[in-house]
Motif scaffolding. Sequence first.
Motif, PDB file in Angstrom:
ATOM      1  N   ARG A 327       0.834  -1.212   0.000  1.00  0.00           N
ATOM      2  CA  ARG A 327       0.000   0.000   0.000  1.00  0.00           C
ATOM      3  C   ARG A 327       0.866   1.258   0.000  1.00  0.00           C
ATOM      4  O   ARG A 327       0.636   2.193  -0.775  1.00  0.00           O
ATOM      5  N   ASP A 328       1.882   1.300   0.861  1.00  0.00           N
ATOM      6  CA  ASP A 328       2.741   2.484   0.946  1.00  0.00           C
ATOM      7  C   ASP A 328       3.501   2.717  -0.354  1.00  0.00           C
ATOM      8  O   ASP A 328       3.666   3.868  -0.795  1.00  0.00           O
ATOM      9  N   GLN A 329       3.966   1.643  -0.993  1.00  0.00           N
ATOM     10  CA  GLN A 329       4.702   1.789  -2.245  1.00  0.00           C
ATOM     11  C   GLN A 329       3.790   2.286  -3.365  1.00  0.00           C
ATOM     12  O   GLN A 329       4.190   3.116  -4.188  1.00  0.00           O
ATOM     13  N   LEU A 330       2.551   1.802  -3.395  1.00  0.00           N
ATOM     14  CA  LEU A 330       1.602   2.271  -4.405  1.00  0.00           C
ATOM     15  C   LEU A 330       1.274   3.748  -4.200  1.00  0.00           C
ATOM     16  O   LEU A 330       1.129   4.504  -5.164  1.00  0.00           O
ATOM     17  N   ARG A 331       1.149   4.174  -2.946  1.00  0.00           N
ATOM     18  CA  ARG A 331       0.872   5.586  -2.672  1.00  0.00           C
ATOM     19  C   ARG A 331       2.020   6.466  -3.131  1.00  0.00           C
ATOM     20  O   ARG A 331       1.818   7.536  -3.729  1.00  0.00           O
ATOM     21  N   LEU A 332       3.249   6.027  -2.853  1.00  0.00           N
ATOM     22  CA  LEU A 332       4.410   6.805  -3.279  1.00  0.00           C
ATOM     23  C   LEU A 332       4.489   6.860  -4.799  1.00  0.00           C
ATOM     24  O   LEU A 332       4.776   7.907  -5.390  1.00  0.00           O
ATOM     25  N   PHE A 333       4.217   5.735  -5.438  1.00  0.00           N
ATOM     26  CA  PHE A 333       4.347   5.672  -6.882  1.00  0.00           C
ATOM     27  C   PHE A 333       3.282   6.498  -7.585  1.00  0.00           C
ATOM     28  O   PHE A 333       3.525   7.077  -8.651  1.00  0.00           O
ATOM     29  N   SER A 334       2.086   6.598  -7.004  1.00  0.00           N
ATOM     30  CA  SER A 334       0.980   7.298  -7.672  1.00  0.00           C
ATOM     31  C   SER A 334       1.293   8.768  -7.901  1.00  0.00           C
ATOM     32  O   SER A 334       0.758   9.376  -8.829  1.00  0.00           O
ATOM     33  N   GLY A 335       2.161   9.356  -7.080  1.00  0.00           N
ATOM     34  CA  GLY A 335       2.495  10.770  -7.257  1.00  0.00           C
ATOM     35  C   GLY A 335       3.900  11.006  -7.766  1.00  0.00           C
ATOM     36  O   GLY A 335       4.358  12.143  -7.810  1.00  0.00           O
ATOM     37  N   ALA A 336       4.593   9.943  -8.161  1.00  0.00           N
ATOM     38  CA  ALA A 336       5.985  10.064  -8.580  1.00  0.00           C
ATOM     39  C   ALA A 336       6.095  10.487 -10.033  1.00  0.00           C
ATOM     40  O   ALA A 336       5.415   9.940 -10.900  1.00  0.00           O
ATOM     41  N   ARG A 337       6.932  11.465 -10.298  1.00  0.00           N
ATOM     42  CA  ARG A 337       7.294  11.844 -11.651  1.00  0.00           C
ATOM     43  C   ARG A 337       8.558  12.696 -11.575  1.00  0.00           C
ATOM     44  O   ARG A 337       8.879  13.237 -10.504  1.00  0.00           O
ATOM     45  N   PRO A 338       9.302  12.822 -12.656  1.00  0.00           N
ATOM     46  CA  PRO A 338      10.566  13.558 -12.584  1.00  0.00           C
ATOM     47  C   PRO A 338      10.363  15.033 -12.276  1.00  0.00           C
ATOM     48  O   PRO A 338       9.290  15.602 -12.522  1.00  0.00           O
ATOM     49  N   ASP A 339      11.391  15.641 -11.720  1.00  0.00           N
ATOM     50  CA  ASP A 339      11.331  17.050 -11.323  1.00  0.00           C
ATOM     51  C   ASP A 339      11.715  17.914 -12.520  1.00  0.00           C
ATOM     52  O   ASP A 339      12.889  18.126 -12.806  1.00  0.00           O
ATOM     53  N   ILE A 340      10.702  18.393 -13.231  1.00  0.00           N
ATOM     54  CA  ILE A 340      10.921  19.264 -14.382  1.00  0.00           C
ATOM     55  C   ILE A 340      10.171  20.566 -14.124  1.00  0.00           C
ATOM     56  O   ILE A 340       8.951  20.563 -13.975  1.00  0.00           O
ATOM     57  N   PRO A 341      10.884  21.683 -14.014  1.00  0.00           N
ATOM     58  CA  PRO A 341      10.220  22.943 -13.641  1.00  0.00           C
ATOM     59  C   PRO A 341       9.232  23.424 -14.696  1.00  0.00           C
ATOM     60  O   PRO A 341       9.432  23.219 -15.898  1.00  0.00           O
ATOM     61  N   ARG A 342       8.179  24.044 -14.220  1.00  0.00           N
ATOM     62  CA  ARG A 342       7.189  24.642 -15.116  1.00  0.00           C
ATOM     63  C   ARG A 342       7.676  26.023 -15.527  1.00  0.00           C
ATOM     64  O   ARG A 342       8.182  26.787 -14.702  1.00  0.00           O
ATOM     65  N   PRO A 343       7.576  26.385 -16.806  1.00  0.00           N
ATOM     66  CA  PRO A 343       8.023  27.721 -17.217  1.00  0.00           C
ATOM     67  C   PRO A 343       7.197  28.819 -16.568  1.00  0.00           C
ATOM     68  O   PRO A 343       6.018  28.630 -16.251  1.00  0.00           O
ATOM     69  N   THR A 344       7.813  29.961 -16.352  1.00  0.00           N
ATOM     70  CA  THR A 344       7.118  31.093 -15.746  1.00  0.00           C
ATOM     71  C   THR A 344       6.010  31.580 -16.676  1.00  0.00           C
ATOM     72  O   THR A 344       6.268  31.862 -17.855  1.00  0.00           O
ATOM     73  N   PRO A 345       4.774  31.661 -16.206  1.00  0.00           N
ATOM     74  CA  PRO A 345       3.673  32.078 -17.091  1.00  0.00           C
ATOM     75  C   PRO A 345       3.796  33.537 -17.495  1.00  0.00           C
ATOM     76  O   PRO A 345       4.328  34.373 -16.753  1.00  0.00           O
ATOM     77  N   GLN A 346       3.326  33.835 -18.691  1.00  0.00           N
ATOM     78  CA  GLN A 346       3.300  35.208 -19.192  1.00  0.00           C
ATOM     79  C   GLN A 346       1.915  35.791 -18.969  1.00  0.00           C
ATOM     80  O   GLN A 346       0.915  35.192 -19.354  1.00  0.00           O
TER      81      GLN A 346
END
Length: 510
Positions: A327-346
């Motif tokens: 259960r704990d591993q599935l919870r961690l995995f459900s929100g896992a993705r690489p750290d890629i910054p979002r560009p500053t909005p115009q």
Amino acid sequence: MQNIIDHEIHKRYQNLTVIFRKNGSVATPHPARPKNTSVCIFCKNKGVSQLKQQFEDTQLHGETQMIELEDQIVRCGKVDGATKKQCPHRFHLSCISFATPIWKFNAQYLSLDRNQGRLWCPDHYCEICFTDGNQQFASRGQFMHEKNTVRAFHQQCVPAGYMKMENGKVEFKIYTEDRSAFGRARFNHTRICDNCGLHTGKLRNCETCTKSFHENCSRPGTQTHGGSKICNSCQFDCRFRIGDVVFVPGYNTFQVARVIPWGHFTPWPNRVLLQYLSSNRIGSAAIATVYRPAPRLCSQIYKSWVQLMYTKENIHHRVQREVRFVRDQLRLFSGARPDIPRPTPQFHDSYMTHPALRANRIAWKARPKFESHRYLALEQTINMGLGVFATADICENTVIGEYIGLTLSKKEYDRREELAKLSADQERKFYTMKVGAWMQKKNSFSMQSVPFYVDAAKYHNITAFINHSCDPNCEVEKEIVELKNGRDYEIIRLETSAVASKALKQQAAG
């Protein structure tokens, strides 16, 4: 000159009123990386596409309707932000409209101004993030590309099972066609549908991997791998990252493991190196025998797994620890993705109008009545992405800004919503609010209300980033204003319903 023509075609394409309907769960082959960039990457033809007639005579509400755009070959609209070079790939409008090289790839939805604004080829989307439903996130960051086909992955999303990786390019075989990758592997199927996460109903086992699925969920193909029925993941050759947590199905259990790099070992095509988290044991396995659940289904998969594998009689203390660990591993995995910054909005300081609304003579391009408050700042939150904070205390009942954006007709709003549902984009942008205008009826002195929408997904000011809250200190109010054309319109103003304190910003940062 050709770039100007292509730009106009891209614009006309994204504003087509018809919707190209296709089955987003049926895969089309990944196009081979072209040596001649003057031909279509999908059909390898410079002239007429085989789908020309299907494109120009599309079905709408069961009736054939001609669309006002000829099928043409155009250049990909992606321009590199650093080098300012445009992607050299070309494709027919018909080919890109009906192609599905990635699960739920919908070029018409992705070309909307709220998304990319132009047609992009699949070489500019990370396949792993896109398949997870993060279609906006998949288009950001730096990519590595597959050597032989038009496929891309984030540099942080190194695909498992690769054969070779050098000079920013990765190379692998489609694992359903690579018989050597299976060896004598026997599939312990999950007995949980890979598309809905349920274990009830009639399930079919994929014949080329360890997944199970409902046929009405998957709509599997029948061509790949000797005519056998296969799941969506095998149809699209879906990959997962090195570093992902995966599950190795066994008899009445899941073994939890992490995919680790090969290191000094020579990579074995379509096999992965695993570190089992319960014992730290390291071993290799065929990629087809490893189960990587869809992050969006982790919660439902956990419930189904517990109901399927265990009863009250056989859950003893040791098993309870195992269940909690999964259960704990599935919870961690459900929100896992690489750290890629979002560009500053115009930010923009005026309304924009969609062409369909201009045709109805009820639109305007004007500056807002209320300017954004000077004590507002846009900053990153912990769990909700970007958010708006007060840099100083703002009194109650203070107007902090006006909600501006692209004004849409109801017909265009409905079209965009339907495209978003067809694409299954979990990051679809909910920035639209309904307002109205009052116009004089034809051949009458009475007035009628005409509904339209303000879409702040692309054209916006700072108010578009105010998040929902269970304990709000701001509320939305509508106000009727009269513009120079003499018509009355509703605008949306935001004002504080309680004191907006600077201390809230400090709490969020902590």
